[in-house]
Design a protein around this motif. Sequence first.
Motif, PDB file in Angstrom:
ATOM      1  N   PHE A 147       0.789  -1.233   0.000  1.00 56.86           N
ATOM      2  CA  PHE A 147       0.000   0.000   0.000  1.00 56.86           C
ATOM      3  C   PHE A 147       0.826   1.289   0.000  1.00 56.86           C
ATOM      4  N   ASN A 148       2.085   1.195  -0.432  1.00 54.83           N
ATOM      5  CA  ASN A 148       2.916   2.383  -0.538  1.00 54.83           C
ATOM      6  C   ASN A 148       2.340   3.386  -1.530  1.00 54.83           C
ATOM      7  N   THR A 149       1.610   2.893  -2.518  1.00 51.72           N
ATOM      8  CA  THR A 149       0.967   3.766  -3.504  1.00 51.72           C
ATOM      9  C   THR A 149       0.034   4.768  -2.831  1.00 51.72           C
ATOM     10  N   PHE A 150      -0.569   4.370  -1.705  1.00 51.79           N
ATOM     11  CA  PHE A 150      -1.561   5.216  -1.035  1.00 51.79           C
ATOM     12  C   PHE A 150      -0.989   5.967   0.167  1.00 51.79           C
ATOM     13  N   GLY A 151       0.088   5.471   0.741  1.00 49.26           N
ATOM     14  CA  GLY A 151       0.697   6.137   1.889  1.00 49.26           C
ATOM     15  C   GLY A 151       0.248   5.522   3.205  1.00 49.26           C
ATOM     16  N   LEU A 152       0.562   6.207   4.297  1.00 51.02           N
ATOM     17  CA  LEU A 152       0.197   5.747   5.638  1.00 51.02           C
ATOM     18  C   LEU A 152      -0.906   6.655   6.186  1.00 51.02           C
ATOM     19  N   PRO A 153      -2.072   6.095   6.515  1.00 51.13           N
ATOM     20  CA  PRO A 153      -3.221   6.904   6.951  1.00 51.13           C
ATOM     21  C   PRO A 153      -2.924   7.864   8.101  1.00 51.13           C
ATOM     22  N   HIS A 154      -2.082   7.456   9.045  1.00 50.50           N
ATOM     23  CA  HIS A 154      -1.823   8.303  10.213  1.00 50.50           C
ATOM     24  C   HIS A 154      -0.677   9.284   9.985  1.00 50.50           C
ATOM     25  N   ALA A 155       0.038   9.133   8.874  1.00 46.74           N
ATOM     26  CA  ALA A 155       1.233   9.947   8.670  1.00 46.74           C
ATOM     27  C   ALA A 155       1.187  10.812   7.420  1.00 46.74           C
ATOM     28  N   LYS A 156       1.029  10.183   6.250  1.00 51.49           N
ATOM     29  CA  LYS A 156       1.081  10.937   4.998  1.00 51.49           C
ATOM     30  C   LYS A 156       0.346  10.207   3.889  1.00 51.49           C
ATOM     31  N   TRP A 157      -0.528  10.910   3.196  1.00 51.73           N
ATOM     32  CA  TRP A 157      -1.209  10.358   2.034  1.00 51.73           C
ATOM     33  C   TRP A 157      -0.370  10.617   0.789  1.00 51.73           C
ATOM     34  N   GLU A 158      -0.213   9.585  -0.036  1.00 50.91           N
ATOM     35  CA  GLU A 158       0.471   9.747  -1.313  1.00 50.91           C
ATOM     36  C   GLU A 158      -0.524  10.243  -2.367  1.00 50.91           C
ATOM     37  N   GLU A 159      -0.025  10.464  -3.569  1.00 48.36           N
ATOM     38  CA  GLU A 159      -0.808  11.066  -4.646  1.00 48.36           C
ATOM     39  C   GLU A 159      -2.114  10.322  -4.921  1.00 48.36           C
ATOM     40  N   ALA A 160      -2.062   8.988  -4.960  1.00 43.11           N
ATOM     41  CA  ALA A 160      -3.262   8.200  -5.259  1.00 43.11           C
ATOM     42  C   ALA A 160      -4.333   8.401  -4.196  1.00 43.11           C
TER      43      ALA A 160
END
Length: 240
Positions: A147-160
């Motif tokens: 799920f690196n494409t989406f990021g970490l919900p508690h820390a940082k959202w990625e572009e997707a």
Amino acid sequence: MKLHILRVLPIILIFPCMFSCSRKKQQKEEPKPVVSQRDSVLLDADKKRNAWAQQLQAMTVKQLTDQLSKESVKGLEPFNSMAYKELISRKSVAIDTIQNAVIKNANRSSLLSLLAVRKLSQPVYQKLDAQVKASVYVDALRSAKTFNTFGLPHAKWEEAAQAIIEAGPVTTRGLEALLTDKRPAPMWGSEDYMEYKLYNYRVKDYAYALIIASQKGKLQLPKDSDERDKMIDALSKGKQ
């Protein structure tokens, strides 16, 4: 006082020398075959990367879009896709070619292409059918292996994830179907994996966090999964 300084100064000067000598000794002790093999691997990887970059530069928009489709299925992230970077770097791009590919295959295979449209032309992206965008984003989240494409919900959202959050109610309704998905949602990479292990995220956690974020709600995610389940259940009952 001067005598004290003179006694201490030689000791201070010894430390840099010890570090430098130790480092030189370590370098000398490192077997030459190991150094040679490592350098060879790095050089070979660099050559392959440069060759691939040249191939991408020579590709048409259609060819790049086809490549993005393959990479989307494999789960390659936008920030690791050389094809994605090549496409969005072009000053003049036939957006219709990419847009039509997304419409034709409104599923996870179009994730990178859809994100490319979003990056290249906001007006074209906004005119895309909301259901098409929802189908791509929800299917990408549902089928993800990491799920690196989406990021970490508690820390940082990625572009997707940012795109999902701004996508609107149709995408939110699609995410609601994932609120019961208990499948693990792991990350790769040492730091991201350690953060993931603190929470042991599941697909349902991502769905919940994205829904709350899209509604501009205050997102609080406890590390305990049982506590998160209570919050997810409360959201699900509120939707009934």
